[in-house]
Motif scaffolding. Structure first.
Motif, short mmCIF file in Angstrom:
data_model
loop_
_atom_site.label_atom_id
_atom_site.label_comp_id
_atom_site.label_asym_id
_atom_site.label_seq_id
_atom_site.Cartn_x
_atom_site.Cartn_y
_atom_site.Cartn_z
N GLN A 39 -0.10 -50.47 -25.38
CA GLN A 39 1.24 -50.88 -25.78
C GLN A 39 2.23 -49.74 -25.63
O GLN A 39 3.35 -49.91 -25.16
CB GLN A 39 1.24 -51.33 -27.25
N ILE A 40 1.78 -48.54 -26.01
CA ILE A 40 2.69 -47.39 -25.93
C ILE A 40 3.01 -47.08 -24.49
O ILE A 40 4.14 -46.73 -24.14
CB ILE A 40 2.06 -46.18 -26.64
N ARG A 41 2.03 -47.22 -23.62
CA ARG A 41 2.28 -46.94 -22.21
C ARG A 41 3.35 -47.86 -21.65
O ARG A 41 4.23 -47.43 -20.90
CB ARG A 41 0.98 -47.08 -21.41
N SER A 42 3.28 -49.13 -22.04
CA SER A 42 4.30 -50.05 -21.50
C SER A 42 5.66 -49.74 -22.11
O SER A 42 6.69 -49.88 -21.44
CB SER A 42 3.90 -51.50 -21.74
N ILE A 43 5.69 -49.25 -23.35
CA ILE A 43 6.98 -48.85 -23.95
C ILE A 43 7.55 -47.65 -23.20
O ILE A 43 8.74 -47.60 -22.86
CB ILE A 43 6.81 -48.52 -25.44
N LEU A 44 6.68 -46.66 -22.93
CA LEU A 44 7.14 -45.47 -22.20
C LEU A 44 7.66 -45.86 -20.82
O LEU A 44 8.70 -45.38 -20.36
CB LEU A 44 5.99 -44.46 -22.05
N ASP A 45 6.91 -46.74 -20.17
CA ASP A 45 7.31 -47.20 -18.84
C ASP A 45 8.68 -47.86 -18.91
O ASP A 45 9.54 -47.66 -18.04
CB ASP A 45 6.26 -48.17 -18.31
#
Lengths: 253, 310
Positions: A231-237
């Protein structure tokens, strides 16, 4: 105030009203300091980190000492005295901070394409403005954003978050729910670990756990952590792409 | 020498290709430890010193204690500090006084494993709350580095803590009497659990492939320099994991972490048994020596009367 974990099983809600698998409010901005090569501001709940990146630049000392043909990643963390509940002046050579610096630098040493910049240094500076749990995870995420802003090629984002376990080691199996993204109070009382992924959903790049937990709980904690990192990766992206879009629009129009 | 020279490329390739075929340079199994030797001092008056060897890696640990004031914010706890000394004897790239990355990682992991996990019950070191407590000091010297420092150092530290005996103390009102070892038998430390560190190193199984990393335990120095990542697991024989440390190296699957922890549990039990055996042997040896000494201390000497007088 000690954590009263009896209310957890009753209401299935944590102190801040989240459920066991919900992240805190995450807010990130890229390119916040124009003077640095790359910069970012990252918030994970009440944990606020400012990160600047300078590099790749010439090595500061020792021309012929370092014979490696890769760039070196150097990290410096400064924790503000007003960041915690009590005002505390942290000395820079505190072993705990040094270990955190080493963790971050070795994590990025492996994901950044350091072979493209031999004999140079990538200097990362982190400033912790407020800490409320997940310090290492927020630092890793802030560094990822700043490094992307600096334009340093890397194989993937490093997305990190913390997970904890509800029960102490004496309790029964079915009451031990894993928790995602612990805040400061929960971190002091419950066993927790910080996990960072890179290069795929299941690839653990950083794993730090400093508290005691039963072996059987680990599986649940790690899998919840990996999901949180996704989830965090998609937020960062999303943050990176939004910034990119803004830059393009300002140039085109 | 600023840094340890890396092994030459042919050596590195040889080690990696041997591992892909399930062999190591010294023909050990991938999860086998080198011969472990754990020795206590032979002097019956000295407690809390260990000399541990795993293969060629050698660590000396010495525990000493003193009476002092506790920290003001921890009135009921004693003080326990761990210092590691990495000198040129252990490796030519180590200099005394200069903080190496290895030293930081080693001392932090030892502290987290033994101090933060509460292995040593610091409350038992308290004499008078807020005024006097025992200051326990553990000094580790790395005498020889041939890989796997963490496991060896933790084994030395935990064995030394189990072996150490602090002077007995009695409190009467305001008066504290600390008895010398010759006046009263010294007292063992209370350890709530015995943690050990097992370091698992990972190697790529195929050229440039991330799949199926090979997990290897107890690496020699040369093997360590070729590894792509490592995970240090601190746990005790009950399966309680006190510490996990993977400092950002190769990407590891979540499942591999759990497999490594399971492998580590067997090794932790092995270490635990080893330490107990050695401690028992040492107890027996001391009982014999002490028994003899006790007789020596009495006024009456053993006289062998063979020839009749007169």
């Amino acid at each position: 105030m000690p954590l009263d974990s009896s209310i957890y099983t009753l209401s299935a809600l944590r102190l801040d009203g989240r459920r066991w698998n919900e992240l805190r409010r995450i807010n990130g901005q890229i390119s916040t300091q124009q003077a640095a090569d790359g910069s970012s501001y990252f918030e994970m709940g009440n944990t606020k980190i400012v990160c600047t990146v300078n590099g790749p630049q010439e090595q500061k000392r020792g021309g012929g000492r370092d014979q490696s043909n890769e760039a070196k990643v150097e990290v410096e963390i400064g924790i503000a005295g007003f960041s915690g509940v009590d005002r505390k002046r942290r000395m820079r050579n505190d072993k705990r901070i040094q270990e955190m610096q080493y963790t971050i630098s070795s994590a990025f040493q492996n994901t950044l394409f350091t072979h493209l910049y031999p004999h140079s240094t990538i200097a990362i500076n982190l400033h912790v403005l407020s800490q409320d749990g997940s310090l290492l995870a927020a630092c890793l995420n802030a560094c990822t954003l700043a490094l992307i802003d600096a334009g340093i090629p890397m194989s993937d984002y490093i997305a990190a978050c913390t997970t904890g376990s509800m029960a102490s080691y004496a309790d029964k199996e079915d009451e031990a729910d894993p928790l995602l993204d612990l805040n400061g109070l929960e971190e002091q009382e419950l066993p927790f670990l910080t996990v960072g992924t890179s290069g795929g959903e299941d690839k653990v790049s950083v794993l730090i756990m400093e508290t005691r937990v039963q072996m059987a709980r680990l599986e649940a904690m790690i899998s919840v952590g990996l999901d949180g990192c996704k989830q965090i990766r998609s937020i960062l992206d999303g943050i990176v792409r939004a910034h990119g879009k803004k830059v393009l629009e300002s140039k085109v129009s | 020498m600023p840094s340890e020279p890396l092994p030459p490329n042919p050596n590195r390739e040889f080690i990696l290709s041997a591992l892909r075929q399930n062999t190591r340079l010294d023909s050990r199994a991938l999860d086998a430890y080198r011969p472990i030797s754990l020795r206590f001092p032979s002097d019956p008056d000295t407690y809390g010193q260990t000399d541990v060897r795993i293969g060629k890696t050698r660590v000396l640990c010495s525990i000493s204690c003193d009476v002092g004031a506790p920290y003001p914010d921890r009135k009921f706890d004693g003080v326990f500090s761990i210092t590691c000394e990495l000198g040129p004897m252990g490796s030519p790239s180590w200099e005394i006084g200069r903080q190496d990355q290895t030293e930081i990682v080693l001392s932090r992991l030892l502290e987290k494993t033994v101090r933060r996990s509460g292995a040593l019950d610091t409350e038992s070191l308290c004499i008078v709350a807020g005024q006097k407590c025992f200051h326990l000091r553990a000094d580790l010297h790395i005498l020889d580095n041939d890989g796997n420092l963490l496991d060896t150092a933790t084994l030395a530290l935990v064995a030394a803590l189990l072996h150490f005996k602090r002077p007995d103390v009695s409190v009467e009102g305001e008066e504290i009497t600390v008895y010398d070892v010759r006046e009263r038998e010294p007292v063992k430390l209370t350890l709530t659990h015995t943690p050990f560190i097992i370091t698992t190193s990972f190697y790529p199984s195929q050229h440039r492939s991330d799949h199926d990393l090979i997990a290897v335990l107890d690496t020699t120095l040369e093997e360590e320099q070729c590894r792509s990542g490592s995970l240090a697991i601190s746990l005790n024989r009950h399966g309680e994991v006190c510490n996990l440390a993977k400092y950002g190296s190769c990407g590891l699957e979540g499942l591999s972490v759990l497999t490594a922890v399971n492998m580590a549990l067997d090794k932790a039990k092995m270490f635990d048994r080893l330490v107990k055996e050695r401690l028992d042997e040492d107890e027996k040896m001391r009982a014999e020596v002490f028994g003899r000494k006790g007789v020596d201390l009495s006024a009456e000497n053993e006289r062998v009367m063979e020839r009749p007088v007169g």
